[in-house]
Design an enzyme around this catalytic site. Structure first.
Site, PDB file in Angstrom:
ATOM      1  N   ARG A 143       0.836  -1.207   0.000  1.00 31.14           N
ATOM      2  CA  ARG A 143       0.000   0.000   0.000  1.00 31.14           C
ATOM      3  C   ARG A 143       0.869   1.254   0.000  1.00 31.14           C
ATOM      4  NH1 ARG A 143      -3.338   2.426   4.577  1.00 31.14           N
ATOM      5  NH2 ARG A 143      -4.955   3.658   3.520  1.00 31.14           N
ATOM      6  N   HIS A 195       0.569   4.416  -2.588  1.00 30.86           N
ATOM      7  CA  HIS A 195       0.322   5.773  -2.118  1.00 30.86           C
ATOM      8  C   HIS A 195       1.489   6.704  -2.437  1.00 30.86           C
ATOM      9  CE1 HIS A 195      -3.380   5.399   0.623  1.00 30.86           C
ATOM     10  NE2 HIS A 195      -3.296   4.295  -0.102  1.00 30.86           N
ATOM     11  N   ASN A 248      -3.497   8.825   4.483  1.00 29.89           N
ATOM     12  CA  ASN A 248      -2.237   8.125   4.730  1.00 29.89           C
ATOM     13  C   ASN A 248      -1.967   7.812   6.199  1.00 29.89           C
ATOM     14  OD1 ASN A 248      -1.422   7.911   2.054  1.00 29.89           O
ATOM     15  ND2 ASN A 248      -0.389   9.900   2.060  1.00 29.89           N
ATOM     16  N   HIS A 266      -5.569  -6.317  -2.566  1.00 27.05           N
ATOM     17  CA  HIS A 266      -6.446  -6.387  -1.396  1.00 27.05           C
ATOM     18  C   HIS A 266      -6.643  -7.819  -0.912  1.00 27.05           C
ATOM     19  CE1 HIS A 266      -8.537  -2.197  -1.904  1.00 27.05           C
ATOM     20  NE2 HIS A 266      -7.288  -2.119  -1.474  1.00 27.05           N
TER      21      HIS A 266
END
Length: 319
Positions: free
Chosen positions: A67, A71, A99, A196
């Site tokens: 992740r 990001h 975040n 995911h």
């Protein structure tokens, strides 16, 4: 037992060699597979060992490292801007609400500290993030893929830039448009969403779906999510039944109308992406192959080179 371990080790070496021979479909001028061969040959092994040690202690951090790459790359490109701390004059990306739940910073810091002790001022934090995400996928039993190195660290990190991060409330058309602006195909969108298969979502990101549940949600799964949210907005719900194992269970969940986020379930509900979901649910090897291709593309997104950036001595602050 010993023979089995030897066979697996040999097979892994063959797979890694095959990846090296095949090469990368998405190359960037200035990056190279052998970028640190002379200047810091131990860099990749240091990152791999650091990631593996951390994940043995806490397997849930694999999702955090993947992740973190998303990001980072989706904002200013893959330039480690997400690692910079805020200052009195600037609120950085990492302090954005989007975040605040990022995890794994200490792994990047640890790898950077060890690398700096071996070859100071050579290996960028951006490369460490990319390598760490790759190693996290593999450590969680996912595919192994090669990435070129040579990214430089960016000098900008502003909270307002995080408005460009995809929201968990986007539908498939919006996801395809958002990712398409960065060169990703609908297939890439579905494959990357397969990340995911690791990790959890907080109630705050899906509770809105529970107020007016529709036919796209399995009724028993609605009850599961409702029970989760009874513990508050920070309560966590795994995306699938194997939260620490990289597999195709996520896509099986979408077929059962048990996607946790709206942006998950929409991939099965939408004709443009449903067949891709079904294909990955049926064929894990196909998902693995497409995921590694999409991750290579993600890892090369808008990288900084040379004078466009720097090699930070400390990943949290500018030189």
């Amino acid at each position: 037992m010993k023979n089995n371990k030897m066979v697996r080790a040999k097979l892994l070496r063959v797979i890694m060699v095959m990846h090296a021979i095949i090469g990368l479909p998405y190359t960037v001028m200035g990056l190279s597979m052998s970028y640190y061969m002379m200047s810091c040959p131990a860099a990749e092994q240091i990152v791999t060992n650091t990631v593996n040690n951390a994940l043995r202690a806490d397997p849930t951090l694999a999702a955090g490292l993947i992740r973190m790459l998303f990001h980072d790359c989706f904002i200013e490109g893959c330039d480690a801007s997400v690692l910079l701390d805020s200052t009195k004059d600037n609120t950085a990306e990492k302090d954005s609400p989007a975040n605040l739940s990022l995890r794994g910073y200490e792994i990047i810091d640890d790898a950077k500290k060890k690398i700096e002790a071996t070859c100071p001022g050579v290996v960028s934090c951006a490369d460490i993030i990319a390598m760490a995400a790759r190693d996290a996928v593999f450590a969680a039993n996912g595919p192994y893929y090669q990435i070129p190195k040579g990214r430089f660290d960016g000098k900008r990190s502003k909270i307002e830039d995080t408005r460009n991060l995809p929201s968990p409330f986007l539908n498939a058309s919006q996801l395809i448009q958002t990712f398409g602006q960065r060169g990703f195909t609908p297939q890439d969108v579905v494959a990357l969403s397969g990340a995911h298969t690791l990790g959890v979502a907080r109630c705050s990101s899906f509770k809105a779906r529970l107020t007016t549940p529709d036919s796209s949600m399995d009724s028993s799964f609605v009850n599961t999510l409702t029970k989760t949210c009874s513990a508050g907005d920070d309560a966590e719900q795994p995306f699938d039944a194997t939260r620490n194992n990289f597999d195709n269970a996520y896509f099986n969940a979408l077929q059962r109308k048990s996607g946790v986020l709206f942006s998950d379930q929409t991939l099965f509900n939408t004709p443009a992406t449903r067949n891709i979901v079904n294909g990955y649910a049926f064929n894990q090897a196909k998902f693995f192959f497409d995921f590694q291709m999409a991750m290579q593309k993600m890892s090369n997104l808008d990288v900084k080179l040379g004078s466009q950036g720097e090699v930070r001595k400390n990943c949290r602050i500018l030189n």
